[in-house]
Design a protein around this motif. Structure first.
Motif, PDB file in Angstrom:
ATOM      1  N   LEU A   1       0.827  -1.205   0.000  1.00 19.06           N
ATOM      2  CA  LEU A   1       0.000   0.000   0.000  1.00 19.06           C
ATOM      3  C   LEU A   1       0.857   1.248   0.000  1.00 19.06           C
ATOM      4  N   HIS A   2       2.060   1.145   0.573  1.00 22.51           N
ATOM      5  CA  HIS A   2       2.973   2.284   0.559  1.00 22.51           C
ATOM      6  C   HIS A   2       3.595   2.452  -0.822  1.00 22.51           C
ATOM      7  N   VAL A   3       3.977   1.343  -1.444  1.00 26.06           N
ATOM      8  CA  VAL A   3       4.605   1.403  -2.762  1.00 26.06           C
ATOM      9  C   VAL A   3       3.626   1.927  -3.803  1.00 26.06           C
ATOM     10  N   TYR A   4       2.390   1.446  -3.743  1.00 25.54           N
ATOM     11  CA  TYR A   4       1.404   1.791  -4.769  1.00 25.54           C
ATOM     12  C   TYR A   4       0.371   2.806  -4.267  1.00 25.54           C
ATOM     13  N   SER A   5       0.773   3.645  -3.333  1.00 28.53           N
ATOM     14  CA  SER A   5      -0.187   4.594  -2.759  1.00 28.53           C
ATOM     15  C   SER A   5      -0.761   5.543  -3.808  1.00 28.53           C
ATOM     16  N   LEU A   6       0.118   6.163  -4.617  1.00 27.26           N
ATOM     17  CA  LEU A   6      -0.378   7.106  -5.616  1.00 27.26           C
ATOM     18  C   LEU A   6      -1.188   6.407  -6.710  1.00 27.26           C
ATOM     19  N   PRO A   7      -0.711   5.287  -7.296  1.00 27.48           N
ATOM     20  CA  PRO A   7      -1.558   4.579  -8.264  1.00 27.48           C
ATOM     21  C   PRO A   7      -2.928   4.218  -7.698  1.00 27.48           C
ATOM     22  N   LEU A   8      -2.978   3.869  -6.414  1.00 30.09           N
ATOM     23  CA  LEU A   8      -4.265   3.525  -5.810  1.00 30.09           C
ATOM     24  C   LEU A   8      -5.187   4.736  -5.726  1.00 30.09           C
ATOM     25  N   TRP A   9      -4.627   5.902  -5.397  1.00 29.36           N
ATOM     26  CA  TRP A   9      -5.443   7.116  -5.375  1.00 29.36           C
ATOM     27  C   TRP A   9      -5.961   7.441  -6.780  1.00 29.36           C
ATOM     28  N   ILE A  10      -5.116   7.245  -7.781  1.00 24.68           N
ATOM     29  CA  ILE A  10      -5.556   7.494  -9.155  1.00 24.68           C
ATOM     30  C   ILE A  10      -6.625   6.477  -9.566  1.00 24.68           C
ATOM     31  N   CYS A  11      -6.466   5.225  -9.123  1.00 21.57           N
ATOM     32  CA  CYS A  11      -7.491   4.217  -9.388  1.00 21.57           C
ATOM     33  C   CYS A  11      -8.827   4.624  -8.769  1.00 21.57           C
ATOM     34  N   ALA A  12      -8.768   5.147  -7.538  1.00 19.17           N
ATOM     35  CA  ALA A  12      -9.995   5.602  -6.880  1.00 19.17           C
ATOM     36  C   ALA A  12     -10.645   6.738  -7.664  1.00 19.17           C
ATOM     37  N   LEU A  13      -9.822   7.651  -8.178  1.00 14.98           N
ATOM     38  CA  LEU A  13     -10.348   8.739  -9.007  1.00 14.98           C
ATOM     39  C   LEU A  13     -10.985   8.183 -10.275  1.00 14.98           C
TER      40      LEU A  13
END
Length: 224
Positions: free
Chosen positions: A12-24
Motif C-alpha cells: 500500500l505504501h509502494v502503490y499509494s499514488l496509483p491507488l489514489w488514481i485508481c480511486a479517481l
C-alpha cells in the motif's frame, strides 16, 4: 532493519499514488454510468458489439457531458500509466517519482488528445470523410475507458501478489503487455470502422499508422 534484515515494505505504501488514481478513475466511471447512459452504452458496445455502434440512431449519440467525462477518464488512464511507470522503474520508493510520472502521463494524455483532434481536422479536410474520422475518434475514446478499467484490475491483482519492491520490473512488463493487447484490439476496431464507412483503404492505413501505430512504437521504445 530487524535482526539484520530489512523491514518488509507495505504494498500500500509502494502503490499509494496509483491507488489514489485508481480511486479517481472509479469515481469517474461511476459518474459516467449514473449520469451519461448513452456514453456508457456506446462504451459497452464498442467492446463486444461494434456493429451496434455503427447502426445507432441519432438520439443514441453521446451528449457533450458524457464525451467530456470519457475524455477525463482517458487522461486519468494516462496519469495511472505514468505513475506505474514511475513506481516500477525507479530505484527508490520515493513518492515524488510516482507523482512526476503521473504528471507527465496526464500531460502526455492531454497532448495526445489535442494532437489527435488536430490530425482529425486535417484528415477531414484532406479526405472529405469527416463522419468516418469522427467514428475513429469515438472508438479511441471508448476503448480508453476499457484500458483504465483493465489497469485498475491489474493494480489490484499486483497488490494481492506483491512480492516486494524488487519485483517492480515484472509488474511494468505486465502493464506493457496489457497496453499492447489493448492497442491491437483498438486498432482492429478502428480498421473495422474504416471498412464499415467504406473509407479508401489507403487513407485508413495512413490514419492508423500516423496517429496510432507510429506514436505508440515511439512511446514504447522510450519507456521500456
Amino acid at each position: 532493519m530487524y535482526e539484520g534484515l530489512p523491514l518488509p515494505i507495505s504494498p500500500l505504501h509502494v502503490y499509494s499514488l496509483p491507488l489514489w488514481i485508481c480511486a479517481l478513475g472509479i469515481g469517474a466511471t461511476a459518474l459516467l454510468r449514473v449520469q451519461f447512459d448513452r456514453e456508457w452504452t456506446l462504451t459497452m458496445w464498442t467492446a463486444y458489439q461494434i456493429k451496434r455502434v455503427w447502426q445507432r440512431l441519432a438520439d443514441e449519440s453521446a451528449r457533450t457531458g458524457g464525451t467530456l467525462t470519457s475524455h477525463s477518464i482517458g487522461i486519468i488512464c494516462w496519469a495511472l500509466l505514468g505513475s506505474l511507470w514511475g513506481v516500477n522503474t525507479s530505484k527508490t520508493i520515493a513518492t515524488e517519482v510516482a507523482v512526476n510520472g503521473a504528471i507527465w502521463g496526464g500531460g502526455l494524455g492531454l497532448i495526445t488528445l489535442i494532437t489527435r483532434r488536430i490530425g482529425g481536422w486535417i484528415g477531414s479536410w484532406v479526405t472529405l470523410e469527416e463522419e468516418a474520422i469522427q467514428r475513429g475518434f469515438e472508438v479511441d475514446r471508448h476503448m480508453r475507458n476499457w484500458l483504465l478499467w483493465l489497469l485498475i484490475s491489474l493494480v489490484i491483482w499486483e497488490l494481492t501478489h506483491f512480492n516486494g519492491f524488487e519485483d517492480r520490473g515484472e509488474t511494468w512488463q505486465h502493464v506493457c503487455t496489457f497496453w499492447w493487447v489493448w492497442l491491437v484490439i483498438k486498432w482492429t476496431r478502428q480498421f473495422q470502422s474504416v471498412l464499415n464507412e467504406r473509407l479508401h483503404i489507403g487513407w485508413g492505413i495512413a490514419y492508423i499508422c500516423t496517429l496510432e501505430i507510429g506514436p505508440s512504437l515511439v512511446l514504447y521504445w522510450y519507456l521500456r
